[in-house]
Design an enzyme around this catalytic site. Structure first.
Site, PDB file in Angstrom:
ATOM      1  N   ASP A  62      21.614  25.735  16.652  1.00  0.00           N
ATOM      2  CA  ASP A  62      22.492  26.902  16.520  1.00  0.00           C
ATOM      3  C   ASP A  62      21.620  28.156  16.571  1.00  0.00           C
ATOM      4  OD1 ASP A  62      24.420  28.728  15.962  1.00  0.00           O
ATOM      5  OD2 ASP A  62      25.039  27.850  14.053  1.00  0.00           O
ATOM      6  N   LYS A  64      22.374  30.660  18.588  1.00  0.00           N
ATOM      7  CA  LYS A  64      23.262  31.775  18.969  1.00  0.00           C
ATOM      8  C   LYS A  64      22.578  32.672  19.999  1.00  0.00           C
ATOM      9  CE  LYS A  64      26.146  31.769  14.871  1.00  0.00           C
ATOM     10  NZ  LYS A  64      25.452  30.758  14.030  1.00  0.00           N
ATOM     11  N   ASP A  67      20.721  36.995  24.714  1.00  0.00           N
ATOM     12  CA  ASP A  67      19.787  37.953  25.315  1.00  0.00           C
ATOM     13  C   ASP A  67      20.117  38.101  26.803  1.00  0.00           C
ATOM     14  OD1 ASP A  67      17.368  39.534  25.717  1.00  0.00           O
ATOM     15  OD2 ASP A  67      16.604  38.559  23.903  1.00  0.00           O
TER      16      ASP A  67
HETATM   17  P1  XMP Z   1      28.546  26.334   5.703  1.00  0.00           P
HETATM   18  O1  XMP Z   1      27.441  26.279   4.703  1.00  0.00           O
HETATM   19  O2  XMP Z   1      29.346  27.594   5.652  1.00  0.00           O
HETATM   20  O3  XMP Z   1      27.760  26.317   7.107  1.00  0.00           O
HETATM   21  O4  XMP Z   1      29.404  25.094   5.712  1.00  0.00           O
HETATM   22  C1  XMP Z   1      28.334  26.653   8.319  1.00  0.00           C
HETATM   23  C2  XMP Z   1      27.270  26.610   9.365  1.00  0.00           C
HETATM   24  O5  XMP Z   1      27.783  27.041  10.601  1.00  0.00           O
HETATM   25  C3  XMP Z   1      27.166  28.273  10.979  1.00  0.00           C
HETATM   26  N1  XMP Z   1      28.264  29.106  11.395  1.00  0.00           N
HETATM   27  C4  XMP Z   1      28.568  29.352  12.663  1.00  0.00           C
HETATM   28  N2  XMP Z   1      27.985  28.974  13.799  1.00  0.00           N
HETATM   29  N3  XMP Z   1      29.684  30.087  14.984  1.00  0.00           N
HETATM   30  C5  XMP Z   1      28.541  29.364  14.959  1.00  0.00           C
HETATM   31  O6  XMP Z   1      28.012  29.046  16.044  1.00  0.00           O
HETATM   32  C6  XMP Z   1      30.295  30.496  13.870  1.00  0.00           C
HETATM   33  O7  XMP Z   1      31.335  31.131  13.914  1.00  0.00           O
HETATM   34  C7  XMP Z   1      29.708  30.114  12.655  1.00  0.00           C
HETATM   35  N4  XMP Z   1      30.097  30.303  11.392  1.00  0.00           N
HETATM   36  C8  XMP Z   1      29.178  29.667  10.635  1.00  0.00           C
HETATM   37  C9  XMP Z   1      26.434  28.798   9.795  1.00  0.00           C
HETATM   38  O8  XMP Z   1      25.288  29.511  10.178  1.00  0.00           O
HETATM   39  C10 XMP Z   1      26.079  27.511   9.095  1.00  0.00           C
HETATM   40  O9  XMP Z   1      24.965  26.907   9.721  1.00  0.00           O
END
Ligand code: XMP
Length: 215
Positions: A62, A64, A67
């Site tokens: 992940d 994200k 760039d």
């Molecule tokens: P939690 O601890 O909240 O972790 O259960 C969630 C995980 O997902 C990531 N995260 C996202 N990743 N789009 C993403 O690509 C999103 O909208 C998003 N929201 C949360 C967060 O960093 C953690 O690893």
């Protein structure tokens, strides 16, 4: 992507030792983990290979990626060379940047997940307004994998409508951010869960209980 129990563990712990300790407890229940900057910056990119070798899990990075195209290519190539099975890129940067990630994934025979709308409240300020267009861009580019929020089921449903039933959606926001696992899986193929498992006193029981709620 086939994901055991439709559950991806988000492993945002800050040491490899802790990551291994948690994974050791969960091998019965999960076969796919998502790592991001917290663990990668703490341990270096070699953590991908270390976890894959120890557990034979699929690893989604992940990062994200957001760039210009030339830099996106380098980021994705390095990530796949390190052993990642998939990478998440942002869509708001536009089709040339996303195409660079997609090309890299194809070159290494790996997967790309396109992030449409994020799960946190701040996503409403800028990203949500363009999320449908980002999802449509992914469809037009022939991208099969998406990330969409478990915290807003109406938005998740809308993104599912745009990308279609053959697309594969993974959804973060279950647990700590308030999303419901079972309801999310009405529209998503797999849920991403982090803190409510790895911060729990007993990650194994937390994982087991979560899976029970999916039945
Ligand atoms: P939690 O601890 O909240 O972790 O259960 C969630 C995980 O997902 C990531 N995260 C996202 N990743 N789009 C993403 O690509 C999103 O909208 C998003 N929201 C949360 C967060 O960093 C953690 O690893």
């Amino acid at each position: 992507m086939e994901i055991k129990n439709n559950l991806i563990l988000a492993l945002d712990v800050l040491s490899g030792k802790k990551a291994i300790e948690i994974c050791n407890q969960l091998t019965e229940y999960i076969d796919t983990i998502k790592i991001g900057y917290p663990l990668t910056l703490a341990e270096g990119i070699s953590i991908i290979g270390i976890l894959k070798e120890k557990f034979d899990f699929k690893v989604i990075c992940d990062y994200k990626v957001a760039d210009i195209d030339a830099t996106n290519s380098k980021i994705c190539n390095q990530t796949f060379k390190a052993g990642a099975d998939a990478i998440i890129c942002h869509g708001f940067v536009g089709s040339d940047s996303v195409q660079a990630c997609f090309n890299s994934a194809k070159k290494y025979d790996k997967e790309l997940f396109l992030l449409t709308e994020m799960s946190h409240p701040g996503a409403k300020e800028f990203l949500q307004k363009n999320a449908d267009a980002i999802a449509q861009m992914g469809v037009d580019m022939n991208i099969k994998n998406y990330v969409a929020p478990a915290t807003r089921l109406d938005r998740l449903r809308e993104i599912r409508n745009i990308v279609g039933n053959d697309a594969y959606i993974i959804s973060p926001g279950v647990g700590k951010q308030g999303g419901d696992a079972k309801k999310t899986l009405k529209y998503a193929n797999a849920i991403i869960v982090g803190r409510s498992i790895y911060e729990s006193d007993n990650p194994k029981i937390a994982c087991e209980n979560l899976i029970k709620t999916l039945k």
